[in-house]
Motif scaffolding. Sequence first.
Motif, PDB file in Angstrom:
ATOM      1  N   CYS A  41       0.846  -1.205   0.000  1.00 19.28           N
ATOM      2  CA  CYS A  41       0.000   0.000   0.000  1.00 19.28           C
ATOM      3  C   CYS A  41       0.875   1.246   0.000  1.00 19.28           C
ATOM      4  O   CYS A  41       1.213   1.789   1.059  1.00 19.28           O
ATOM      5  CB  CYS A  41      -0.924   0.001   1.218  1.00 19.28           C
ATOM      6  SG  CYS A  41      -2.049  -1.407   1.265  1.00 19.28           S
ATOM      7  N   PRO A  42       1.291   1.709  -1.183  1.00 19.87           N
ATOM      8  CA  PRO A  42       2.121   2.920  -1.292  1.00 19.87           C
ATOM      9  C   PRO A  42       1.255   4.177  -1.208  1.00 19.87           C
ATOM     10  O   PRO A  42       0.035   4.103  -1.286  1.00 19.87           O
ATOM     11  CB  PRO A  42       2.745   2.801  -2.690  1.00 19.87           C
ATOM     12  CG  PRO A  42       2.218   1.560  -3.307  1.00 19.87           C
ATOM     13  CD  PRO A  42       1.055   1.089  -2.503  1.00 19.87           C
ATOM     14  N   PRO A  43       1.885   5.341  -1.097  1.00 22.22           N
ATOM     15  CA  PRO A  43       1.133   6.605  -1.166  1.00 22.22           C
ATOM     16  C   PRO A  43       0.448   6.758  -2.534  1.00 22.22           C
ATOM     17  O   PRO A  43       0.903   6.191  -3.530  1.00 22.22           O
ATOM     18  CB  PRO A  43       2.225   7.670  -0.995  1.00 22.22           C
ATOM     19  CG  PRO A  43       3.366   6.963  -0.338  1.00 22.22           C
ATOM     20  CD  PRO A  43       3.321   5.551  -0.854  1.00 22.22           C
ATOM     21  N   PHE A  44      -0.614   7.572  -2.586  1.00 19.01           N
ATOM     22  CA  PHE A  44      -1.400   7.733  -3.829  1.00 19.01           C
ATOM     23  C   PHE A  44      -0.571   7.930  -5.106  1.00 19.01           C
ATOM     24  O   PHE A  44      -0.839   7.283  -6.104  1.00 19.01           O
ATOM     25  CB  PHE A  44      -2.372   8.917  -3.700  1.00 19.01           C
ATOM     26  CG  PHE A  44      -3.532   8.686  -2.761  1.00 19.01           C
ATOM     27  CD1 PHE A  44      -4.311   7.532  -2.845  1.00 19.01           C
ATOM     28  CD2 PHE A  44      -3.868   9.636  -1.820  1.00 19.01           C
ATOM     29  CE1 PHE A  44      -5.394   7.323  -1.983  1.00 19.01           C
ATOM     30  CE2 PHE A  44      -4.949   9.441  -0.959  1.00 19.01           C
ATOM     31  CZ  PHE A  44      -5.710   8.287  -1.038  1.00 19.01           C
ATOM     32  N   PRO A  45       0.433   8.843  -5.118  1.00 19.58           N
ATOM     33  CA  PRO A  45       1.091   9.127  -6.405  1.00 19.58           C
ATOM     34  C   PRO A  45       1.821   7.921  -7.000  1.00 19.58           C
ATOM     35  O   PRO A  45       2.110   7.891  -8.195  1.00 19.58           O
ATOM     36  CB  PRO A  45       2.119  10.225  -6.063  1.00 19.58           C
ATOM     37  CG  PRO A  45       1.741  10.726  -4.736  1.00 19.58           C
ATOM     38  CD  PRO A  45       0.973   9.664  -4.032  1.00 19.58           C
ATOM     39  N   TYR A  46       2.090   6.917  -6.146  1.00 18.67           N
ATOM     40  CA  TYR A  46       2.882   5.769  -6.611  1.00 18.67           C
ATOM     41  C   TYR A  46       2.040   4.524  -6.871  1.00 18.67           C
ATOM     42  O   TYR A  46       2.587   3.457  -7.141  1.00 18.67           O
ATOM     43  CB  TYR A  46       3.972   5.452  -5.588  1.00 18.67           C
ATOM     44  CG  TYR A  46       4.902   6.608  -5.319  1.00 18.67           C
ATOM     45  CD1 TYR A  46       5.573   7.250  -6.364  1.00 18.67           C
ATOM     46  CD2 TYR A  46       5.116   7.062  -4.022  1.00 18.67           C
ATOM     47  CE1 TYR A  46       6.416   8.324  -6.117  1.00 18.67           C
ATOM     48  CE2 TYR A  46       5.969   8.132  -3.765  1.00 18.67           C
ATOM     49  CZ  TYR A  46       6.611   8.760  -4.817  1.00 18.67           C
ATOM     50  OH  TYR A  46       7.454   9.817  -4.580  1.00 18.67           O
ATOM     51  N   LEU A  47       0.708   4.654  -6.754  1.00 20.83           N
ATOM     52  CA  LEU A  47      -0.122   3.457  -6.928  1.00 20.83           C
ATOM     53  C   LEU A  47       0.025   2.858  -8.323  1.00 20.83           C
ATOM     54  O   LEU A  47       0.179   1.646  -8.477  1.00 20.83           O
ATOM     55  CB  LEU A  47      -1.600   3.790  -6.648  1.00 20.83           C
ATOM     56  CG  LEU A  47      -1.929   4.039  -5.165  1.00 20.83           C
ATOM     57  CD1 LEU A  47      -3.342   4.584  -5.019  1.00 20.83           C
ATOM     58  CD2 LEU A  47      -1.752   2.770  -4.349  1.00 20.83           C
ATOM     59  N   THR A  48       0.003   3.715  -9.336  1.00 19.13           N
ATOM     60  CA  THR A  48       0.062   3.158 -10.699  1.00 19.13           C
ATOM     61  C   THR A  48       1.460   2.607 -10.988  1.00 19.13           C
ATOM     62  O   THR A  48       1.607   1.614 -11.689  1.00 19.13           O
ATOM     63  CB  THR A  48      -0.358   4.187 -11.768  1.00 19.13           C
ATOM     64  OG1 THR A  48       0.380   5.389 -11.546  1.00 19.13           O
ATOM     65  CG2 THR A  48      -1.846   4.486 -11.698  1.00 19.13           C
ATOM     66  N   GLN A  49       2.474   3.236 -10.399  1.00 24.85           N
ATOM     67  CA  GLN A  49       3.832   2.679 -10.563  1.00 24.85           C
ATOM     68  C   GLN A  49       3.874   1.268  -9.962  1.00 24.85           C
ATOM     69  O   GLN A  49       4.380   0.316 -10.569  1.00 24.85           O
ATOM     70  CB  GLN A  49       4.865   3.570  -9.840  1.00 24.85           C
ATOM     71  CG  GLN A  49       6.281   3.032  -9.994  1.00 24.85           C
ATOM     72  CD  GLN A  49       7.264   3.610  -8.956  1.00 24.85           C
ATOM     73  OE1 GLN A  49       6.872   4.204  -7.954  1.00 24.85           O
ATOM     74  NE2 GLN A  49       8.550   3.416  -9.219  1.00 24.85           N
ATOM     75  N   ALA A  50       3.311   1.145  -8.749  1.00 28.22           N
ATOM     76  CA  ALA A  50       3.335  -0.163  -8.081  1.00 28.22           C
ATOM     77  C   ALA A  50       2.523  -1.183  -8.877  1.00 28.22           C
ATOM     78  O   ALA A  50       2.957  -2.327  -9.071  1.00 28.22           O
ATOM     79  CB  ALA A  50       2.788  -0.022  -6.662  1.00 28.22           C
ATOM     80  N   LEU A  51       1.354  -0.747  -9.373  1.00 28.12           N
ATOM     81  CA  LEU A  51       0.520  -1.675 -10.147  1.00 28.12           C
ATOM     82  C   LEU A  51       1.264  -2.177 -11.382  1.00 28.12           C
ATOM     83  O   LEU A  51       1.195  -3.353 -11.734  1.00 28.12           O
ATOM     84  CB  LEU A  51      -0.786  -0.976 -10.553  1.00 28.12           C
ATOM     85  CG  LEU A  51      -1.807  -0.878  -9.410  1.00 28.12           C
ATOM     86  CD1 LEU A  51      -2.783   0.259  -9.638  1.00 28.12           C
ATOM     87  CD2 LEU A  51      -2.547  -2.208  -9.240  1.00 28.12           C
ATOM     88  N   ASP A  52       2.002  -1.272 -11.984  1.00 24.99           N
ATOM     89  CA  ASP A  52       2.774  -1.631 -13.165  1.00 24.99           C
ATOM     90  C   ASP A  52       3.890  -2.632 -12.820  1.00 24.99           C
ATOM     91  O   ASP A  52       4.083  -3.639 -13.474  1.00 24.99           O
ATOM     92  CB  ASP A  52       3.353  -0.315 -13.710  1.00 24.99           C
ATOM     93  CG  ASP A  52       3.952  -0.492 -15.066  1.00 24.99           C
ATOM     94  OD1 ASP A  52       3.265  -1.107 -15.889  1.00 24.99           O
ATOM     95  OD2 ASP A  52       5.099  -0.028 -15.273  1.00 24.99           O
ATOM     96  N   LYS A  53       4.580  -2.339 -11.723  1.00 25.97           N
ATOM     97  CA  LYS A  53       5.736  -3.172 -11.332  1.00 25.97           C
ATOM     98  C   LYS A  53       5.341  -4.565 -10.865  1.00 25.97           C
ATOM     99  O   LYS A  53       6.142  -5.491 -10.943  1.00 25.97           O
ATOM    100  CB  LYS A  53       6.528  -2.503 -10.194  1.00 25.97           C
ATOM    101  CG  LYS A  53       7.150  -1.190 -10.552  1.00 25.97           C
ATOM    102  CD  LYS A  53       8.470  -1.372 -11.264  1.00 25.97           C
ATOM    103  CE  LYS A  53       9.029  -0.021 -11.662  1.00 25.97           C
ATOM    104  NZ  LYS A  53       9.759  -0.011 -12.909  1.00 25.97           N
ATOM    105  N   VAL A  54       4.137  -4.716 -10.279  1.00 26.80           N
ATOM    106  CA  VAL A  54       3.773  -6.040  -9.760  1.00 26.80           C
ATOM    107  C   VAL A  54       2.991  -6.866 -10.785  1.00 26.80           C
ATOM    108  O   VAL A  54       2.605  -8.003 -10.494  1.00 26.80           O
ATOM    109  CB  VAL A  54       2.959  -5.964  -8.431  1.00 26.80           C
ATOM    110  CG1 VAL A  54       3.739  -5.222  -7.355  1.00 26.80           C
ATOM    111  CG2 VAL A  54       1.579  -5.351  -8.648  1.00 26.80           C
TER     112      VAL A  54
END
Length: 249
Positions: A41-54
């Motif tokens: 659960c990252p901060p809002f601005p990094y959600l799409t980055q995390a979704l992409d990476k996983v």
Amino acid sequence: MRRKLIAGNWKMNGSVSANASLLAEISAGGVDVAKADVLVCPPFPYLTQALDKVQGTAIAVGAQDCSVHDAGAYTSEVSAGMLRDVGCTYVILGHSERRSYHAESDQIVAAKTLQSLRAGLTPIVCVGETLEQRESGATDAVVGAQLKAVLEKLDSAEIAKIVVAYEPVWAIGTGKTATPEMAQEVHAFLRQVIASFNPEAAATVKILYGGSMKPDNAAELLRQTDIDGGLIGGAALKANDFLAIIAAV
Ligand code: 3PY
């Protein structure tokens, strides 16, 4: 049998480069999907980055809060629907840092829980007592009231879809941890509270422990009958620690 969930609450930490390394290390760590569900659960601005990476891994991505509103003129707010739209599947609600720094009441947490369920997200509803409340013997009354305020706004089917996290406030970011026995006692109580609303859901709803869970105390906590996983703070920011907690399941 309830499947364990290990969730990382990154709080307000991270950067594009730090997240890229952390997520690459966690993904490469060969998360054992047979053992547990894993969530970051990252901060809002990094959600799409995390979704992409996983992508292509079994790791899920969630947010740390959502709005009580659907949409409209609410500057800075992020709706549950937006979180689902970008691909999040969970949202942490009512963390004690939200309750104390942003005056989030039980009613606000309940309204956010409803929003998240309606958007198709799994809410992780946090409850917990302060040190003063524990020392005065008020733990059950406090966490019971926090949980009931949410459960009474949900129907039976919705109750079955939530995750609860017990996070003693005195154990958050302090390095202090509830002993496994102390945590188990509160988790068993919370399960009884759920049972008083929906007996079947009480058997299936996950209750996570949060509050300085780390590699050297995870196994013992996770072995308790009513502890179904962890909501991990600081240790979720170090790939080796987070992977060690998953391995401790
Ligand atoms: C902690 O472990 O400090 C947490 O607050 C997890 O949510």
